[in-house]
Motif scaffolding. Structure first.
Motif, PDB file in Angstrom:
ATOM      1  N   TRP A 116      -5.031  -1.325  -5.943  1.00  0.00           N
ATOM      2  CA  TRP A 116      -4.001  -1.770  -6.868  1.00  0.00           C
ATOM      3  C   TRP A 116      -4.447  -3.043  -7.570  1.00  0.00           C
ATOM      4  O   TRP A 116      -5.331  -3.740  -7.111  1.00  0.00           O
ATOM      5  CB  TRP A 116      -2.669  -1.969  -6.151  1.00  0.00           C
ATOM      6  CG  TRP A 116      -2.651  -3.081  -5.155  1.00  0.00           C
ATOM      7  CD1 TRP A 116      -2.219  -4.348  -5.364  1.00  0.00           C
ATOM      8  CD2 TRP A 116      -3.082  -3.034  -3.803  1.00  0.00           C
ATOM      9  NE1 TRP A 116      -2.354  -5.101  -4.222  1.00  0.00           N
ATOM     10  CE2 TRP A 116      -2.891  -4.313  -3.245  1.00  0.00           C
ATOM     11  CE3 TRP A 116      -3.619  -2.037  -2.992  1.00  0.00           C
ATOM     12  CZ2 TRP A 116      -3.214  -4.616  -1.925  1.00  0.00           C
ATOM     13  CZ3 TRP A 116      -3.939  -2.343  -1.686  1.00  0.00           C
ATOM     14  CH2 TRP A 116      -3.734  -3.610  -1.171  1.00  0.00           C
ATOM     15  N   MET A 139       0.822  -1.190   0.000  1.00  0.00           N
ATOM     16  CA  MET A 139       0.000   0.000   0.000  1.00  0.00           C
ATOM     17  C   MET A 139       0.866   1.254   0.000  1.00  0.00           C
ATOM     18  O   MET A 139       0.456   2.245  -0.578  1.00  0.00           O
ATOM     19  CB  MET A 139      -0.942   0.010   1.203  1.00  0.00           C
ATOM     20  CG  MET A 139      -2.143  -0.898   1.028  1.00  0.00           C
ATOM     21  SD  MET A 139      -3.328  -0.877   2.374  1.00  0.00           S
ATOM     22  CE  MET A 139      -3.621   0.847   2.605  1.00  0.00           C
ATOM     23  N   ARG A 140       2.018   1.179   0.643  1.00  0.00           N
ATOM     24  CA  ARG A 140       2.898   2.348   0.624  1.00  0.00           C
ATOM     25  C   ARG A 140       3.331   2.688  -0.791  1.00  0.00           C
ATOM     26  O   ARG A 140       3.470   3.846  -1.149  1.00  0.00           O
ATOM     27  CB  ARG A 140       4.127   2.090   1.484  1.00  0.00           C
ATOM     28  CG  ARG A 140       3.855   2.132   2.948  1.00  0.00           C
ATOM     29  CD  ARG A 140       5.149   2.010   3.752  1.00  0.00           C
ATOM     30  NE  ARG A 140       4.811   1.607   5.096  1.00  0.00           N
ATOM     31  CZ  ARG A 140       5.151   0.456   5.640  1.00  0.00           C
ATOM     32  NH1 ARG A 140       5.891  -0.409   4.977  1.00  0.00           N
ATOM     33  NH2 ARG A 140       4.788   0.164   6.856  1.00  0.00           N
ATOM     34  N   GLN A 141       3.555   1.646  -1.585  1.00  0.00           N
ATOM     35  CA  GLN A 141       4.056   1.865  -2.940  1.00  0.00           C
ATOM     36  C   GLN A 141       2.944   2.239  -3.916  1.00  0.00           C
ATOM     37  O   GLN A 141       3.115   3.115  -4.742  1.00  0.00           O
ATOM     38  CB  GLN A 141       4.760   0.608  -3.436  1.00  0.00           C
ATOM     39  CG  GLN A 141       5.412   0.772  -4.787  1.00  0.00           C
ATOM     40  CD  GLN A 141       6.196  -0.471  -5.198  1.00  0.00           C
ATOM     41  OE1 GLN A 141       6.307  -1.423  -4.440  1.00  0.00           O
ATOM     42  NE2 GLN A 141       6.732  -0.447  -6.389  1.00  0.00           N
ATOM     43  N   TYR A 142       1.768   1.583  -3.840  1.00  0.00           N
ATOM     44  CA  TYR A 142       0.736   1.760  -4.863  1.00  0.00           C
ATOM     45  C   TYR A 142      -0.518   2.494  -4.392  1.00  0.00           C
ATOM     46  O   TYR A 142      -1.379   2.821  -5.184  1.00  0.00           O
ATOM     47  CB  TYR A 142       0.316   0.400  -5.425  1.00  0.00           C
ATOM     48  CG  TYR A 142       1.441  -0.325  -6.101  1.00  0.00           C
ATOM     49  CD1 TYR A 142       1.961   0.140  -7.306  1.00  0.00           C
ATOM     50  CD2 TYR A 142       2.006  -1.460  -5.537  1.00  0.00           C
ATOM     51  CE1 TYR A 142       3.007  -0.513  -7.933  1.00  0.00           C
ATOM     52  CE2 TYR A 142       3.051  -2.122  -6.161  1.00  0.00           C
ATOM     53  CZ  TYR A 142       3.542  -1.648  -7.356  1.00  0.00           C
ATOM     54  OH  TYR A 142       4.568  -2.291  -7.972  1.00  0.00           O
ATOM     55  N   GLY A 143      -0.687   2.690  -3.101  1.00  0.00           N
ATOM     56  CA  GLY A 143      -1.885   3.344  -2.603  1.00  0.00           C
ATOM     57  C   GLY A 143      -2.916   2.329  -2.149  1.00  0.00           C
ATOM     58  O   GLY A 143      -2.622   1.156  -1.959  1.00  0.00           O
ATOM     59  N   SER A 144      -4.147   2.765  -1.991  1.00  0.00           N
ATOM     60  CA  SER A 144      -5.176   1.918  -1.396  1.00  0.00           C
ATOM     61  C   SER A 144      -5.937   1.058  -2.406  1.00  0.00           C
ATOM     62  O   SER A 144      -6.771   0.253  -2.034  1.00  0.00           O
ATOM     63  CB  SER A 144      -6.163   2.782  -0.611  1.00  0.00           C
ATOM     64  OG  SER A 144      -6.766   3.715  -1.473  1.00  0.00           O
ATOM     65  N   ASP A 203      -9.301   0.913   0.383  1.00  0.00           N
ATOM     66  CA  ASP A 203      -9.796   2.249   0.698  1.00  0.00           C
ATOM     67  C   ASP A 203     -11.181   2.139   1.333  1.00  0.00           C
ATOM     68  O   ASP A 203     -12.087   1.564   0.735  1.00  0.00           O
ATOM     69  CB  ASP A 203      -9.868   3.073  -0.591  1.00  0.00           C
ATOM     70  CG  ASP A 203     -10.377   4.469  -0.331  1.00  0.00           C
ATOM     71  OD1 ASP A 203     -11.564   4.725  -0.605  1.00  0.00           O
ATOM     72  OD2 ASP A 203      -9.595   5.297   0.154  1.00  0.00           O
TER      73      ASP A 203
END
Length: 94
Positions: free
Chosen positions: A8, A1-6, A23
Motif C-alpha cells: 500500500w 493490511m486487512r483493508q489494502y492488502g500486502s 508481501d
C-alpha cells in the motif's frame, strides 16, 4: 493490511508518498533479487550513516557490492557450523 492488502501507499511528511511492502515474495524480489534497482534516497542514507556508521547498511552501489563480497564467505554453512554451539547456548539461555 486487512483493508489494502500486502502492498500500500501512504503519505509521509512534506507530501512524500511511501510504498509499504509486507508481501514476502515482493520483499524477496526487492531485497534479494534486484536490490540494486531500488536506490536508497539521500535522507535515508544520511539517517543510516548517523545511526549505524558507514557500514554495509549505509553503503549502496559499488561500495555495497564490495563490502558484501568481502563478507559473503563468513555466511557459508561450514563457517556458520563453528558457531552452532554458541547459538544453541544463547538460545537455551533465552
Amino acid at each position: 493490511m486487512r483493508q489494502y492488502g500486502s502492498v500500500w501507499r501512504s503519505s509521509g511528511s512534506f507530501g512524500q508518498d511511501h510504498l509499504m511492502v509486507a508481501d514476502p515474495k515482493a520483499l524477496q524480489y526487492i531485497l534479494h533479487t534486484s536490490g540494486y534497482n531500488f536506490v536508497k534516497r539521500p535522507p535515508v542514507v544520511k539517517i543510516m550513516e548517523l545511526m549505524f556508521g558507514k557500514g554495509i547498511i549505509w553503503a549502496h552501489g559499488e561500495t555495497h557490492q564490495r563490502q558484501r563480497k568481502v563478507m559473503t564467505p563468513a555466511f557459508f554453512a561450514p563457517q556458520l557450523k563453528t558457531f552452532l554451539s554458541l547459538f544453541q547456548n544463547t538460545a537455551s539461555k533465552v
